[in-house]
Design a protein around this motif. Structure first.
Motif, PDB file in Angstrom:
ATOM      1  N   GLU A   4       0.828  -1.214   0.000  1.00  0.00           N
ATOM      2  CA  GLU A   4       0.000   0.000   0.000  1.00  0.00           C
ATOM      3  C   GLU A   4       0.861   1.263   0.000  1.00  0.00           C
ATOM      4  O   GLU A   4       0.548   2.229  -0.698  1.00  0.00           O
ATOM      5  CB  GLU A   4      -0.955  -0.012   1.194  1.00  0.00           C
ATOM      6  N   LYS A   5       1.953   1.256   0.765  1.00  0.00           N
ATOM      7  CA  LYS A   5       2.857   2.415   0.792  1.00  0.00           C
ATOM      8  C   LYS A   5       3.551   2.588  -0.556  1.00  0.00           C
ATOM      9  O   LYS A   5       3.673   3.705  -1.060  1.00  0.00           O
ATOM     10  CB  LYS A   5       3.894   2.251   1.907  1.00  0.00           C
ATOM     11  N   LYS A   8       0.983   3.930  -3.026  1.00  0.00           N
ATOM     12  CA  LYS A   8       0.681   5.342  -2.793  1.00  0.00           C
ATOM     13  C   LYS A   8       1.811   6.228  -3.307  1.00  0.00           C
ATOM     14  O   LYS A   8       1.568   7.284  -3.901  1.00  0.00           O
ATOM     15  CB  LYS A   8       0.438   5.594  -1.301  1.00  0.00           C
ATOM     16  N   SER A  11       1.640   6.361  -7.095  1.00  0.00           N
ATOM     17  CA  SER A  11       0.534   7.231  -7.488  1.00  0.00           C
ATOM     18  C   SER A  11       0.904   8.701  -7.319  1.00  0.00           C
ATOM     19  O   SER A  11       0.669   9.522  -8.216  1.00  0.00           O
ATOM     20  CB  SER A  11      -0.701   6.909  -6.655  1.00  0.00           C
ATOM     21  N   THR A  12       1.488   9.047  -6.188  1.00  0.00           N
ATOM     22  CA  THR A  12       1.876  10.434  -5.916  1.00  0.00           C
ATOM     23  C   THR A  12       2.899  10.926  -6.928  1.00  0.00           C
ATOM     24  O   THR A  12       2.755  12.018  -7.493  1.00  0.00           O
ATOM     25  CB  THR A  12       2.445  10.559  -4.490  1.00  0.00           C
ATOM     26  N   GLU A  39      -1.066   0.797  -7.549  1.00  0.00           N
ATOM     27  CA  GLU A  39      -1.465   1.998  -6.810  1.00  0.00           C
ATOM     28  C   GLU A  39      -2.521   1.700  -5.761  1.00  0.00           C
ATOM     29  O   GLU A  39      -2.627   2.412  -4.762  1.00  0.00           O
ATOM     30  CB  GLU A  39      -1.925   3.085  -7.774  1.00  0.00           C
ATOM     31  N   CYS A  40      -3.297   0.661  -5.971  1.00  0.00           N
ATOM     32  CA  CYS A  40      -4.305   0.253  -4.981  1.00  0.00           C
ATOM     33  C   CYS A  40      -3.717  -0.651  -3.900  1.00  0.00           C
ATOM     34  O   CYS A  40      -4.423  -1.048  -2.976  1.00  0.00           O
ATOM     35  CB  CYS A  40      -5.457  -0.469  -5.675  1.00  0.00           C
ATOM     36  N   GLY A  41      -2.439  -0.982  -4.021  1.00  0.00           N
ATOM     37  CA  GLY A  41      -1.796  -1.831  -3.026  1.00  0.00           C
ATOM     38  C   GLY A  41      -2.126  -3.295  -3.173  1.00  0.00           C
ATOM     39  O   GLY A  41      -1.930  -4.082  -2.245  1.00  0.00           O
ATOM     40  N   GLY A  67       8.532   2.716  -0.019  1.00  0.00           N
ATOM     41  CA  GLY A  67       7.316   3.518  -0.152  1.00  0.00           C
ATOM     42  C   GLY A  67       7.448   4.892   0.463  1.00  0.00           C
ATOM     43  O   GLY A  67       6.457   5.590   0.667  1.00  0.00           O
TER      44      GLY A  67
END
Length: 96
Positions: A4-5, A8, A11-12, A39-41, A67
Motif C-alpha cells: 500500500e505504501k 501510494k 501514485s503520488t 497503486e491500490c496496493g 514507499g
C-alpha cells in the motif's frame, strides 16, 4: 515491503509528473490495469522493472521499495511544485 505504501508513492509521483496510468504503463511495458493494481496496493512491480520505475521518477530503488522518500528527494519535489505554482501565478498576474 508494504504494497500500500509503495502504491501510494507510485501514485503520488505519477501525479507529480502529470502522467496517466496509461502513459506510465506504456513506458514500462505493462498495462494501465497493472499500474492501477500497484497503486491500490494489490500488487507490486516486478523486480525486473524496479530500476526503470526509479529512473522515471528520479528516486532510488530503496525509496521505491520502502514507499517513502528521503528528505532530500522530498525537498526536490516541493521545489518543483513551488516552481509550477510560481509560473502559473505569474501567468495569471500578467493576464490581468
Amino acid at each position: 515491503m508494504d504494497s500500500e505504501k509503495v502504491g501510494k508513492l507510485i501514485s503520488t509521483l505519477r501525479h507529480d509528473k502529470e502522467m496517466t496510468q496509461q502513459e506510465l504503463g506504456d513506458k514500462l511495458g505493462v498495462s494501465y490495469k497493472t499500474i492501477s493494481k500497484w497503486e491500490c496496493g494489490k500488487g507490486l512491480p516486478d523486480i525486473s522493472i524496479l530500476k526503470e520505475i526509479s529512473l522515471i521518477f528520479g528516486i532510488t530503488t530503496d525509496e521505491l521499495l520502502s514507499g517513502e522518500l528521503d528528505i532530500k528527494n522530498g525537498d526536490e519535489l516541493d521545489i518543483k511544485n513551488n516552481k509550477k505554482r510560481l509560473f502559473f501565478a505569474l501567468i495569471l498576474f500578467f493576464l490581468y
